[in-house]
Design an enzyme around this catalytic site. Structure first.
Site, PDB file in Angstrom:
ATOM      1  N   LYS A 131       0.872  -1.177   0.000  1.00 33.95           N
ATOM      2  CA  LYS A 131       0.000   0.000   0.000  1.00 33.95           C
ATOM      3  C   LYS A 131       0.907   1.225   0.000  1.00 33.95           C
ATOM      4  O   LYS A 131       2.036   1.154   0.448  1.00 33.95           O
ATOM      5  CB  LYS A 131      -0.873  -0.002   1.259  1.00 33.95           C
ATOM      6  N   ASP A 171      -6.946   4.329  -4.643  1.00 37.73           N
ATOM      7  CA  ASP A 171      -7.631   4.218  -3.347  1.00 37.73           C
ATOM      8  C   ASP A 171      -8.223   5.607  -3.114  1.00 37.73           C
ATOM      9  O   ASP A 171      -8.438   6.355  -4.090  1.00 37.73           O
ATOM     10  CB  ASP A 171      -6.628   3.819  -2.235  1.00 37.73           C
TER      11      ASP A 171
HETATM   12  P1  NDP Z   1     -12.875   7.919  -3.072  1.00 35.78           P
HETATM   13  O1  NDP Z   1     -11.798   8.913  -2.869  1.00 35.78           O
HETATM   14  O2  NDP Z   1     -13.428   7.713  -4.439  1.00 35.78           O
HETATM   15  O3  NDP Z   1     -14.110   8.249  -2.106  1.00 35.78           O
HETATM   16  C1  NDP Z   1     -13.944   8.338  -0.743  1.00 35.78           C
HETATM   17  C2  NDP Z   1     -15.276   8.718  -0.115  1.00 35.78           C
HETATM   18  O4  NDP Z   1     -15.157   8.630   1.297  1.00 35.78           O
HETATM   19  C3  NDP Z   1     -15.668  10.150  -0.416  1.00 35.78           C
HETATM   20  O5  NDP Z   1     -17.051  10.283  -0.399  1.00 35.78           O
HETATM   21  C4  NDP Z   1     -15.030  10.897   0.767  1.00 35.78           C
HETATM   22  O6  NDP Z   1     -15.632  12.143   1.062  1.00 35.78           O
HETATM   23  C5  NDP Z   1     -15.292   9.921   1.883  1.00 35.78           C
HETATM   24  N1  NDP Z   1     -14.268  10.101   2.928  1.00 35.78           N
HETATM   25  C6  NDP Z   1     -12.925  10.004   2.779  1.00 35.78           C
HETATM   26  N2  NDP Z   1     -12.313  10.264   3.941  1.00 35.78           N
HETATM   27  C7  NDP Z   1     -13.299  10.518   4.823  1.00 35.78           C
HETATM   28  C8  NDP Z   1     -13.305  10.840   6.195  1.00 35.78           C
HETATM   29  N3  NDP Z   1     -12.165  10.961   6.897  1.00 35.78           N
HETATM   30  N4  NDP Z   1     -14.523  11.016   6.809  1.00 35.78           N
HETATM   31  C9  NDP Z   1     -15.678  10.905   6.112  1.00 35.78           C
HETATM   32  N5  NDP Z   1     -15.727  10.611   4.799  1.00 35.78           N
HETATM   33  C10 NDP Z   1     -14.552  10.415   4.176  1.00 35.78           C
HETATM   34  O7  NDP Z   1     -12.309   6.556  -2.467  1.00 35.78           O
HETATM   35  P2  NDP Z   1     -12.808   5.064  -2.719  1.00 35.78           P
HETATM   36  O8  NDP Z   1     -14.271   5.064  -2.932  1.00 35.78           O
HETATM   37  O9  NDP Z   1     -11.920   4.449  -3.701  1.00 35.78           O
HETATM   38  O10 NDP Z   1     -12.465   4.391  -1.305  1.00 35.78           O
HETATM   39  C11 NDP Z   1     -13.419   4.322  -0.242  1.00 35.78           C
HETATM   40  C12 NDP Z   1     -13.001   3.233   0.724  1.00 35.78           C
HETATM   41  O11 NDP Z   1     -12.967   1.973   0.039  1.00 35.78           O
HETATM   42  C13 NDP Z   1     -11.630   3.377   1.365  1.00 35.78           C
HETATM   43  O12 NDP Z   1     -11.658   2.849   2.667  1.00 35.78           O
HETATM   44  C14 NDP Z   1     -10.751   2.518   0.483  1.00 35.78           C
HETATM   45  O13 NDP Z   1      -9.572   2.088   1.161  1.00 35.78           O
HETATM   46  C15 NDP Z   1     -11.690   1.363   0.221  1.00 35.78           C
HETATM   47  N6  NDP Z   1     -11.366   0.536  -0.936  1.00 35.78           N
HETATM   48  C16 NDP Z   1     -11.262   1.076  -2.178  1.00 35.78           C
HETATM   49  C17 NDP Z   1     -10.978   0.284  -3.254  1.00 35.78           C
HETATM   50  C18 NDP Z   1     -10.980   0.805  -4.652  1.00 35.78           C
HETATM   51  O14 NDP Z   1     -10.921  -0.022  -5.574  1.00 35.78           O
HETATM   52  N7  NDP Z   1     -11.071   2.099  -4.889  1.00 35.78           N
HETATM   53  C19 NDP Z   1     -10.694  -1.150  -3.081  1.00 35.78           C
HETATM   54  C20 NDP Z   1     -10.925  -1.647  -1.744  1.00 35.78           C
HETATM   55  C21 NDP Z   1     -11.212  -0.801  -0.723  1.00 35.78           C
HETATM   56  P3  NDP Z   1     -14.840  13.513   0.692  1.00 35.78           P
HETATM   57  O15 NDP Z   1     -14.961  13.631  -0.781  1.00 35.78           O
HETATM   58  O16 NDP Z   1     -15.536  14.566   1.453  1.00 35.78           O
HETATM   59  O17 NDP Z   1     -13.421  13.312   1.152  1.00 35.78           O
END
Ligand code: NDP
Length: 451
Positions: A131, A171
């Site tokens: 990571k 991510d």
């Molecule tokens: P994105 O950046 O596309 O979206 C993240 C989302 O989570 C946004 O809506 C963001 O809001 C919100 N968010 C981020 N940080 C916080 C916080 N501290 N408090 C509240 N809301 C928060 O990321 P992904 O959708 O790719 O990832 C989301 C999760 O899924 C993560 O935990 C990631 O590790 C996990 N994941 C992702 C994978 C992938 O293929 N992308 C694979 C496996 C797991 P805002 O825009 O306001 O920051």
């Protein structure tokens, strides 16, 4: 035969981890969740204890930390910190995403890398775990600023990665735009067009279904869990957090399977739409988030529905909860609220979204609880399929990739049942996923000697 009780074993091991790396609470949390469910298995299989496999697994094979200087559109200079944690390569090249978010530090990346090792093992594809990322915040930056940052980041990272060595993906904060800039710079420095990153655009080596894979996979996993109780997603009220990549495609699949999605969120607050977010409204969210990079509150303003300012969505009545935003976004109080309101299933799209106390509450309540390393493994699984397609120099159709993703999720679910079924018939998916993921990595490490 080790006679220590598992409780003492867990305590001793956690003391060992904490004394080596104090000040890494997220990493300790991820390790504790694994050790709690592995302890009995390890005590019954002392060969792993003698080989000190667990001690080796919590020690990254390599940590790379570097300076990332870049200049903004006004010519101001900024210095960020870049990282790559190369955690474990026992079953394949390091594989795992890059996160760009101001909270990124070694503790967060080590927790993610540690979970990634077991998750990748569960997919049955040949991928080790890693990571990386940076404390850079892409929010409110111009495309040019993001490009300059990505180019600076990759100028250093390029020395450490490669298609047989380490293959990063996206991510939080790293989507198609960032992967494009990172890939362009890698290609320029190395003068080679290879599958060194996944999540690429479909025109230049990406796989169909990769953007959808984590969200779709989480819902496929939830559907398998529901089947064990002769139930399905159809007709269910579903609370989803986040509104990024994972949340959007989890919502899309729930809608397709006949569920009603009533919430989404971002770091500023949540929306509650009791009529349900249909495909048209979801298209608005995708445009809002992916093109305009706006805030979820604009949805509440447009559709005149409730906005929960600075709140997470877990107070809303729902049958299923899919946390898809970030770590520790369901605490014990929220977990209790969910079960009290009738929630029967939690499947984690995000990584470690549930605190340990909240995990214990879900397990004690005997609801269907699908931990991240099983439920969200679809993303890295399709990244693995992207690597396969790149190596074979061909591209599979949407249907073909989706059907492979579905089979992988069904298979992970089966493994969780195999290792996680308890005497009373309840499936502890946490235990199932941790043991199933561990065995393959541990056996591979033993076979490869003390390295
Ligand atoms: P994105 O950046 O596309 O979206 C993240 C989302 O989570 C946004 O809506 C963001 O809001 C919100 N968010 C981020 N940080 C916080 C916080 N501290 N408090 C509240 N809301 C928060 O990321 P992904 O959708 O790719 O990832 C989301 C999760 O899924 C993560 O935990 C990631 O590790 C996990 N994941 C992702 C994978 C992938 O293929 N992308 C694979 C496996 C797991 P805002 O825009 O306001 O920051």
């Amino acid at each position: 035969m080790n006679t220590k009780s598992s409780k003492i074993f867990i305590q001793d091991f956690m003391n060992y981890v904490k004394s080596k790396d104090p000040g890494q609470p997220e990493f300790h949390q991820a390790v504790k969740e694994v050790v709690e469910t592995l302890a009995d298995y390890l005590l019954d299989n002392p060969r792993y204890l003698h080989a000190r496999i667990l001690e080796r697994m919590v020690e990254p094979e390599r940590i790379i930390q570097f300076r990332v200087p870049w200049s903004d559109d006004r010519g101001n200079i900024h210095i960020n910190r870049g990282y790559r944690i190369e955690m474990n390569s026992a079953i394949g090249p390091y594989k795992g995403g890059l996160r760009f978010h101001p909270t990124v530090n070694q503790s967060i990346l080590k927790f993610l890398a540690f979970e990634q090792v077991l998750k990748n093992s569960l997919t049955s594809l040949p991928m080790g775990g890693g990571k990386g990322g940076s404390d850079f915040d892409p929010k409110n930056k111009s495309d040019n600023e993001v490009m300059r940052f990505c180019q600076s980041f990759m100028s250093e990272l390029a020395r450490h990665i490669g298609k047989y060595t380490d293959v990063p993906a996206g991510d939080i904060g790293v989507g198609g735009r960032e992967i494009g800039f990172l890939f362009g710079q890698y290609k320029r420095i190395r003068n080679e067009f290879t599958g060194v990153l996944t999540g690429k655009g479909v025109e230049w080596g990406g796989s169909l279904i990769r953007p959808e894979a984590t969200g779709y996979g989480t819902v496929y996993f939830a559907e398998e869990m529901l089947k064990t109780r002769n139930d399905s997603i159809s007709g269910k009220i579903v609370a989803i957090s986040g509104s990024g990549n994972v949340a959007q495609f989890a919502a899309e699949k729930v809608i397709e399977l006949g569920g009603k999605v009533v919430t989404l969120s971002d770091s500023s607050g949540s929306i509650y739409d009791p009529d349900g977010i249909d495909s048209e409204k979801l298209a608005f969210v995708m445009e809002l988030k992916n093109v305009h990079r706006g805030r979820i509150k604009e949805y509440a303003d447009k559709y005149n529905i409730q906005y929960l300012n600075k709140k997470r969505p877990w107070s809303v009545k729902c049958d299923l909860a899919l946390p898809c935003a970030t770590e520790n976004e369901i605490n014990e109080e929220e977990a209790k609220m969910l079960t009290k309101n009738g929630c029967i299933l939690v499947a984690e799209g995000a990584n470690m979204p549930t605190t340990l106390e909240a995990v214990h509450h879900f397990l004690d309540s005997k609801i269907l609880y699908g931990p991240a390393k099983a439920a969200n493994a679809g993303g890295v699984a399709v990244s693995g399929l992207e690597m396969t397609q790149n190596s074979m120099r061909l591209a599979w159709s949407r249907e073909e990739v989706d059907s492979k993703l579905h089979s992988i999720m069904v298979n992970i679910h089966k493994m969780c049942i195999q290792f996680g079924k308890e005497p009373d018939g309840y499936t502890n998916y946490v235990k199932g996923a941790n043991i199933a993921g561990f065995v393959k990595v541990a056996n591979s490490m033993m076979a490869q000697g003390l390295v």
